[in-house]
Design a protein around this motif. Structure first.
Motif, PDB file in Angstrom:
ATOM      1  N   HIS A  58       0.845  -1.199   0.000  1.00  0.00           N
ATOM      2  CA  HIS A  58       0.000   0.000   0.000  1.00  0.00           C
ATOM      3  C   HIS A  58       0.879   1.247   0.000  1.00  0.00           C
ATOM      4  CE1 HIS A  58      -3.897  -2.022   1.471  1.00  0.00           C
ATOM      5  NE2 HIS A  58      -3.018  -2.984   1.240  1.00  0.00           N
ATOM      6  N   LYS A 112      -4.068   0.285  -1.564  1.00  0.00           N
ATOM      7  CA  LYS A 112      -3.220  -0.700  -2.245  1.00  0.00           C
ATOM      8  C   LYS A 112      -2.768  -0.104  -3.577  1.00  0.00           C
ATOM      9  CE  LYS A 112      -3.091  -5.596  -3.353  1.00  0.00           C
ATOM     10  NZ  LYS A 112      -1.646  -5.558  -3.315  1.00  0.00           N
ATOM     11  N   ILE A 140      -1.444  -1.997  -8.826  1.00  0.00           N
ATOM     12  CA  ILE A 140      -2.396  -2.993  -9.347  1.00  0.00           C
ATOM     13  C   ILE A 140      -2.477  -2.923 -10.875  1.00  0.00           C
ATOM     14  CG2 ILE A 140      -4.790  -3.799  -9.332  1.00  0.00           C
ATOM     15  CD1 ILE A 140      -5.027  -2.450  -6.517  1.00  0.00           C
ATOM     16  N   SER A 141      -2.856  -1.762 -11.391  1.00  0.00           N
ATOM     17  CA  SER A 141      -3.155  -1.672 -12.828  1.00  0.00           C
ATOM     18  C   SER A 141      -1.945  -1.185 -13.611  1.00  0.00           C
ATOM     19  CB  SER A 141      -4.323  -0.701 -13.027  1.00  0.00           C
ATOM     20  OG  SER A 141      -4.582  -0.532 -14.397  1.00  0.00           O
ATOM     21  N   ARG A 183     -10.635   3.388  -5.836  1.00  0.00           N
ATOM     22  CA  ARG A 183     -10.567   2.046  -5.237  1.00  0.00           C
ATOM     23  C   ARG A 183     -10.623   2.208  -3.728  1.00  0.00           C
ATOM     24  NH1 ARG A 183      -8.375  -2.191  -8.520  1.00  0.00           N
ATOM     25  NH2 ARG A 183      -7.480  -1.449 -10.481  1.00  0.00           N
ATOM     26  N   ASP A 233      -8.306  -1.609   0.263  1.00  0.00           N
ATOM     27  CA  ASP A 233      -7.798  -2.957  -0.050  1.00  0.00           C
ATOM     28  C   ASP A 233      -7.627  -3.175  -1.552  1.00  0.00           C
ATOM     29  OD1 ASP A 233     -10.345  -3.296  -1.076  1.00  0.00           O
ATOM     30  OD2 ASP A 233     -10.904  -4.950   0.254  1.00  0.00           O
ATOM     31  N   GLY A 234      -7.876  -2.145  -2.345  1.00  0.00           N
ATOM     32  CA  GLY A 234      -7.673  -2.242  -3.789  1.00  0.00           C
ATOM     33  C   GLY A 234      -8.946  -2.543  -4.569  1.00  0.00           C
ATOM     34  N   THR A 235     -10.055  -2.824  -3.873  1.00  0.00           N
ATOM     35  CA  THR A 235     -11.306  -3.128  -4.591  1.00  0.00           C
ATOM     36  C   THR A 235     -11.769  -1.887  -5.355  1.00  0.00           C
ATOM     37  OG1 THR A 235     -11.940  -4.578  -2.785  1.00  0.00           O
ATOM     38  CG2 THR A 235     -13.686  -3.961  -4.339  1.00  0.00           C
ATOM     39  N   GLY A 245      -7.939  -5.794  -5.751  1.00  0.00           N
ATOM     40  CA  GLY A 245      -6.880  -5.960  -6.738  1.00  0.00           C
ATOM     41  C   GLY A 245      -7.407  -6.255  -8.130  1.00  0.00           C
ATOM     42  N   ASN A 299      -8.999  -5.851 -11.841  1.00  0.00           N
ATOM     43  CA  ASN A 299      -8.697  -4.800 -12.822  1.00  0.00           C
ATOM     44  C   ASN A 299      -9.527  -4.947 -14.089  1.00  0.00           C
ATOM     45  OD1 ASN A 299      -7.201  -2.497 -13.231  1.00  0.00           O
ATOM     46  ND2 ASN A 299      -5.665  -3.560 -14.447  1.00  0.00           N
TER      47      ASN A 299
END
Ligand code: HEM
Length: 461
Positions: A185, A191, A194-195, A291, A294-296, A311, A313
């Motif tokens: 993070h 987080k 990710i992308s 997001r 937690d990355g959602t 996470g 994508n």
């Protein structure tokens, strides 16, 4: 292309290490011999894509099979040259200047480009820790290791080469992955990493980068020439680069200090102003990033039943033109609007890592932030465009015309003297509405533009 031994390591396959030093170096004032001698030592230690890729693959396969294996370690080195650094070491500086005519921002350097990118006030170059004097930094060395002792061992060897060739350290930043629950993070708590764009001939759409799908096979994968010179690019025409730039890439390094207490307070304050009643600070923070922590993603994705998990994508904003799920001001929506036609030529390969201690609460104002690094073949069309024309620009609407909109509250800022509102208007699916009025809590505290040459070009210097 895949398994390249010509392209330096971090560009297409991330170093991904918990301990990463950024060393900004100055060559001696000589005929270039000191810098060239130093680079010839670095050449022996620089990581190539094939090695980093093999390591990353083995690492993830073995982790999947047996869990983390502490014996699987590697220390990586990458070296890049600023425009003054390049001129110092090449044999024909006048020809190199001519070759670089299409690369204006690289030649001007990050400090000269700062005002256009909104870096004024506390973010102005006169307040930077390095890079303010465009001529002072000649090379950027990235050294990435699994442990602090492995990093220090490598830095010790490198310091001997510095001394032997009269190369001096201008400044060093120490990137550190955050520990515990914050692992992976950034300091605001979200987080990160990710992308990323997937690259044709290099990444596999199904495994390396789930990317975003638009019912167009291969749409997530970008041509390699977007990130590495000498390869096909999205427009189909080769970039106007001389052959010595082949398999090299332009690198942006920005030291972005984060005021976590300021961000948290502002998010709580602004969340309280929503109508008809306050939203939770967690929800507003997620709206500003796009997001949750937690990355959602807030975007529902192609499958509204399963949605997109932490996470995930695999989504676009196609069914959310008004920004009711992911507001148009959200950082990830402004920096990557996910429309195929407008987006692909502005994509950047991000390689950031936090620096400084984790935030401990209250008025903890320690120097902490993100070492933002990205690669591409055009500063103007990629990094600068994203920052200037998308993050900072109230006129850019990454949704349908007239949708509630606003600048990127994570990294965006109005250029000095620019017209338009710095606020972000958000209207959510349940009708909650608010106008977010807060400065960015990210301050630029150093920056350089550099060129990361291929192995052959490094050898020929
Ligand atoms: C994505 C935070 C600076 C461009 C993200 C994400 C976070 C984040 C949490 C979502 C995770 C992910 O998809 O990897 C930050 C913070 C920054 C910062 C805290 C500064 C301290 C920047 C800058 C740029 C940028 C300077 C470019 C000008 C992007 C892009 C994405 C992204 C392109 C991916 C968007 C997508 O494909 O969905 N950032 N970022 N970020 N950020 Fe940043």
């Amino acid at each position: 292309m895949r398994r390249s031994r010509e392209i330096q390591g971090n560009i297409l396959a991330a170093f991904n290490k918990d301990y990463t030093a950024f060393r900004y170096m100055r060559f001696p004032d000589d005929d270039g011999a000191g810098g060239r001698g130093w680079l010839s030592v670095m050449l022996n230690t620089v990581a190539v894509t094939a090695a980093v890729e093999d390591f990353n693959e083995e690492f993830s396969l073995s982790r999947r099979a047996w869990g983390q294996d502490p014996s699987l370690t590697a220390t990586w080195v990458g070296v890049s040259l600023t425009f003054p650094g390049l001129l110092q070491v090449v044999r024909e500086p006048e020809r190199v200047k001519q070759d670089l005519a299409p690369f204006g921002s690289f030649m001007k350097g990050a400090a000269a480009r700062a005002a256009d990118l909104g870096d004024h006030g506390t973010s102005a170059p006169e307040n930077w820790q390095f890079g303010a004097d465009g001529a002072a930094v000649h090379a950027v060395l990235i050294v990435a290791a699994d442990t602090e002792s492995a990093l220090n061992d490598k830095l010790g060897n490198i310091a001997a080469a510095d001394a032997a060739h009269g190369v001096t350290l201008v400044h060093q930043d120490d990137g550190r992955t955050l520990a515990g629950d914050l692992r992976g993070h950034e300091h605001f708590g979200y987080k990160d990493g990710i992308s990323q764009p997937g690259v044709k001939e290099f990444h596999r759409e199904d495994r390396d980068n789930p990317g975003f799908r638009e019912n167009r096979p291969g749409a997530t994968l970008v041509e390699p020439g977007e990130f590495v010179f000498g390869h096909k690019s999205e427009s189909g025409t080769p970039p106007e680069a001389p052959s010595w730039m082949d398999n090299g890439s332009l690198q942006v390094v920005r030291r972005l200090r984060q005021d976590v207490a300021g961000w948290n307070e502002a998010v709580v304050r602004e969340a309280g102003k929503f109508q008809p009643h306050a939203v939770s600070p967690d929800l507003l923070g997620a709206c500003l990033v796009g997001r949750k922590k937690d990355g959602t993603p807030l975007a529902q994705g192609q499958n509204p039943v399963t949605g997109v998990g932490p996470g995930g994508n695999d989504f676009t904003y196609e069914n959310d033109g008004a920004g009711r799920q992911t507001p148009c001001a959200a950082h990830i929506r402004r920096t990557h609007p996910r429309h195929f036609e407008t987006t692909q030529r502005h994509r950047i390969m991000r390689r950031g890592i936090p620096y400084g201690p984790a935030y401990t609460g209250g008025h903890d104002t320690a120097d902490r932030g993100l070492m933002f690094v990205c690669y591409g073949t055009s500063l103007e069309r990629q990094f600068e465009f994203v920052q200037r024309a998308w993050s900072n620009n109230p006129g850019f609407v990454p949704g349908t015309e007239g949708a509630p909109n606003g600048i990127d509250k994570v990294t965006g800022t109005l250029k000095q003297g620019a017209s338009g509102s710095p606020d972000a208007h958000i209207v959510l699916a349940d009708g909650q509405e608010g106008t977010v009025s807060m400065d960015r809590f990210v301050q630029t505290t150093g920056a350089v533009y550099a060129f990361t040459p291929s192995i052959s070009t490094l050898r020929r210097l």
